[in-house]
Each structure stands twice: as structure tokens, then as C-alpha cells.
Design a protein around this motif. Structure first.
Motif, PDB file in Angstrom:
ATOM      1  N   HIS A  15      33.216  42.830  55.480  1.00 46.13           N
ATOM      2  CA  HIS A  15      33.616  43.705  54.379  1.00 46.13           C
ATOM      3  C   HIS A  15      32.485  43.850  53.355  1.00 46.13           C
ATOM      4  CE1 HIS A  15      36.123  45.526  51.288  1.00 46.13           C
ATOM      5  NE2 HIS A  15      35.695  44.607  50.442  1.00 46.13           N
ATOM      6  N   THR A  16      31.890  42.716  52.957  1.00 43.17           N
ATOM      7  CA  THR A  16      30.833  42.798  51.937  1.00 43.17           C
ATOM      8  C   THR A  16      29.568  43.439  52.518  1.00 43.17           C
ATOM      9  OG1 THR A  16      30.106  40.538  52.363  1.00 43.17           O
ATOM     10  CG2 THR A  16      31.657  40.849  50.564  1.00 43.17           C
ATOM     11  N   ASN A  17      29.351  43.265  53.834  1.00 38.43           N
ATOM     12  CA  ASN A  17      28.219  43.939  54.494  1.00 38.43           C
ATOM     13  C   ASN A  17      28.381  45.452  54.404  1.00 38.43           C
ATOM     14  OD1 ASN A  17      26.296  42.171  55.490  1.00 38.43           O
ATOM     15  ND2 ASN A  17      27.486  41.662  57.300  1.00 38.43           N
ATOM     16  N   LYS A  18      29.614  45.923  54.669  1.00 40.46           N
ATOM     17  CA  LYS A  18      29.901  47.366  54.619  1.00 40.46           C
ATOM     18  C   LYS A  18      29.704  47.893  53.196  1.00 40.46           C
ATOM     19  CE  LYS A  18      33.257  47.721  58.321  1.00 40.46           C
ATOM     20  NZ  LYS A  18      34.704  47.676  58.558  1.00 40.46           N
ATOM     21  N   PHE A  65      25.286  44.697  42.107  1.00 37.88           N
ATOM     22  CA  PHE A  65      26.586  44.025  42.086  1.00 37.88           C
ATOM     23  C   PHE A  65      27.077  43.750  43.515  1.00 37.88           C
ATOM     24  CE2 PHE A  65      31.285  44.150  41.723  1.00 37.88           C
ATOM     25  CZ  PHE A  65      31.442  43.040  40.901  1.00 37.88           C
ATOM     26  N   ALA A  66      26.907  44.739  44.401  1.00 34.05           N
ATOM     27  CA  ALA A  66      27.329  44.573  45.812  1.00 34.05           C
ATOM     28  C   ALA A  66      26.504  43.476  46.489  1.00 34.05           C
ATOM     29  CB  ALA A  66      27.166  45.893  46.562  1.00 34.05           C
ATOM     30  N   ASN A  67      25.232  43.401  46.106  1.00 32.61           N
ATOM     31  CA  ASN A  67      24.359  42.369  46.698  1.00 32.61           C
ATOM     32  C   ASN A  67      24.793  40.965  46.255  1.00 32.61           C
ATOM     33  OD1 ASN A  67      22.266  41.649  48.360  1.00 32.61           O
ATOM     34  ND2 ASN A  67      20.705  41.812  46.769  1.00 32.61           N
ATOM     35  N   ILE A  68      25.149  40.829  44.973  1.00 33.54           N
ATOM     36  CA  ILE A  68      25.634  39.538  44.458  1.00 33.54           C
ATOM     37  C   ILE A  68      26.938  39.157  45.163  1.00 33.54           C
ATOM     38  CG2 ILE A  68      26.555  38.360  42.407  1.00 33.54           C
ATOM     39  CD1 ILE A  68      24.599  40.092  40.740  1.00 33.54           C
ATOM     40  N   LEU A  71      26.171  38.016  48.632  1.00 34.41           N
ATOM     41  CA  LEU A  71      25.612  36.649  48.619  1.00 34.41           C
ATOM     42  C   LEU A  71      26.722  35.617  48.410  1.00 34.41           C
ATOM     43  CD1 LEU A  71      23.096  34.833  48.636  1.00 34.41           C
ATOM     44  CD2 LEU A  71      22.853  35.245  46.207  1.00 34.41           C
ATOM     45  N   ASN A  72      27.664  35.927  47.513  1.00 31.21           N
ATOM     46  CA  ASN A  72      28.771  35.006  47.253  1.00 31.21           C
ATOM     47  C   ASN A  72      29.737  34.897  48.435  1.00 31.21           C
ATOM     48  OD1 ASN A  72      27.932  34.246  44.709  1.00 31.21           O
ATOM     49  ND2 ASN A  72      29.002  35.922  43.704  1.00 31.21           N
ATOM     50  N   SER A  73      29.763  35.911  49.289  1.00 27.81           N
ATOM     51  CA  SER A  73      30.686  35.886  50.430  1.00 27.81           C
ATOM     52  C   SER A  73      30.129  35.043  51.585  1.00 27.81           C
ATOM     53  CB  SER A  73      30.960  37.302  50.931  1.00 27.81           C
ATOM     54  OG  SER A  73      29.880  37.758  51.725  1.00 27.81           O
TER      55      SER A  73
END
Lengths: 139, 65
Positions: A15-18, A65-68, A71-73
Motif C-alpha cells: 500500500h505505501t509503495n503504491k 510525506f509519502a516517503n516518510i 519508511l515507517n511501514s
């Protein structure tokens, strides 16, 4: 319970990759519009150029923000590989960036104009290569 | 750091993917820990310990000991 905690690790990472890919794409489009728009689309109209700059910065903010979030995921190994790659990229950029500038001022590269785009390319390549090698190391 | 993760997992007929899912990490992380290439953090070691209902020192062993 948040959506993030309901999803499994793999689903959350996907999800976070997308999300990261989506915001990178949007940022790239706004960057392309800002780079080529003034000349090719709106004939250097100041108002539209300023709006384009603001859109680019906002898209850049969402990208960061998406990158952070991405990283957190990641789990601890994923985070280690990511941070190792970021550290290598930062080091390469500093060393090569300074050397590149100094070599230009020595006159050795008089037929060649240094461009920041060369460093962006190097940065992307270094990060991709070091991430790939990091994943191979822990395979 | 040596560990008995592979043995404990095999005793329960779990795949690396099963264990990864239960621990909330990637399969790559489980594989790297089993092979001794990566040492887990203390919170992850506690999650492993809780999952197998064993003490941490019954699963992980310091190489220097």
C-alpha cells in the motif's frame, strides 16, 4: 484500529509503495509542467508560472510525506537497508558533488558545462544500486 | 547471533512466510535472522519469545558465550 494496523506487513508495504509511486508520479508531472509549461504552454505568464511553482512544491510536500510513511511501514531490516542506502547516497553526493564543482573550476572540463541534473541522475542510480545490493546481502 | 528459529518454526510446520505474518515482518527478515545475517531488535526478539512461549535466551544465543 487504524487501516495500517488492520493490514498485514506485506499488504501495508504494498500500500505505501503504491502511495509513494503515485505521489512520485504526480510530482514528476508537476515538475515537467513547470520545466516546459512557461515556454511551450502559457508563454511565460507570471501568474500561471507562480501557480505552477506552488503546485510543484505542494506535490513535493506530499511526496516527502509519502516517503516518510513508506519508511515507517518497513520492518527493521527494510528500514536498515533503506537508511544504509540513504547514507551511501548522501556520502557519494557530497564527495562527487564537491569534486565535480572543483574540477570545473580548475579548467579541466572547459568544454563541459556541469549541470545539477547529472547529480540527480547519480543520486538516483546510487540509491537504487545500494538498495539492490542491500537486499542481496540479506537474501 | 545464533538462534533456534528455524528448528522452532519447523516443529510447528510453519513456513517462513507464516512466521513473518505472525511477527509482522517480511519473509526476508525471518530468513536473514534464521541465517544469522541479521540480529533482531529487542522488541522483535520479545515478539518471537512470546510467540514460541519461550524465554529469549532459549531462542537466541550470543556467539561470544
Amino acid at each position: 484500529m487504524s487501516d495500517q494496523s488492520k493490514r498485514s506487513y506485506t499488504e501495508n508495504e504494498a500500500h505505501t509503495n503504491k502511495q509513494l509511486a503515485l505521489y512520485t508520479g504526480i510530482w514528476l508531472v508537476t515538475t515537467a509542467v513547470l520545466a516546459f509549461g512557461p515556454k511551450l504552454i502559457w508563454d511565460f505568464s507570471v501568474g500561471i508560472t507562480i501557480a505552477s511553482i506552488i503546485a510543484n512544491l505542494i506535490a513535493g510536500g506530499f511526496l516527502i510525506f509519502a516517503n516518510i510513511k513508506h519508511l515507517n511501514s518497513l520492518d527493521e531490516l527494510g528500514r536498515k537497508i533503506f537508511l544504509d542506502s540513504a547514507a551511501i547516497t548522501l556520502g557519494v553526493m557530497l564527495v562527487v558533488g564537491v569534486c565535480y564543482e572543483l574540477v570545473f573550476f580548475t579548467g579541466l572540463l572547459y568544454e563541459f558545462t556541469p549541470r545539477i541534473a547529472h547529480l540527480y541522475f547519480l543520486m538516483g542510480f546510487t540509491f537504487l544500486l545500494s538498495t539492490y545490493l542491500g537486499h542481496r546481502k540479506y537474501k | 547471533m545464533k538462534n533456534r528459529l528455524k528448528v522452532l518454526r519447523a516443529q510447528r510446520d510453519w513456513t517462513q512466510a507464516d512466521l513473518a505474518e505472525k511477527l509482522g515482518v517480511s519473509r526476508q527478515t525471518v530468513n536473514a535472522i534464521e541465517k544469522g545475517k541479521f540480529d533482531p531488535s529487542l522488541p522483535l526478539a520479545f515478539r518471537v519469545s512470546k510467540l514460541f512461549t519461550l524465554m529469549i535466551e532459549e531462542i537466541f544465543e550470543d556467539n561470544e558465550q
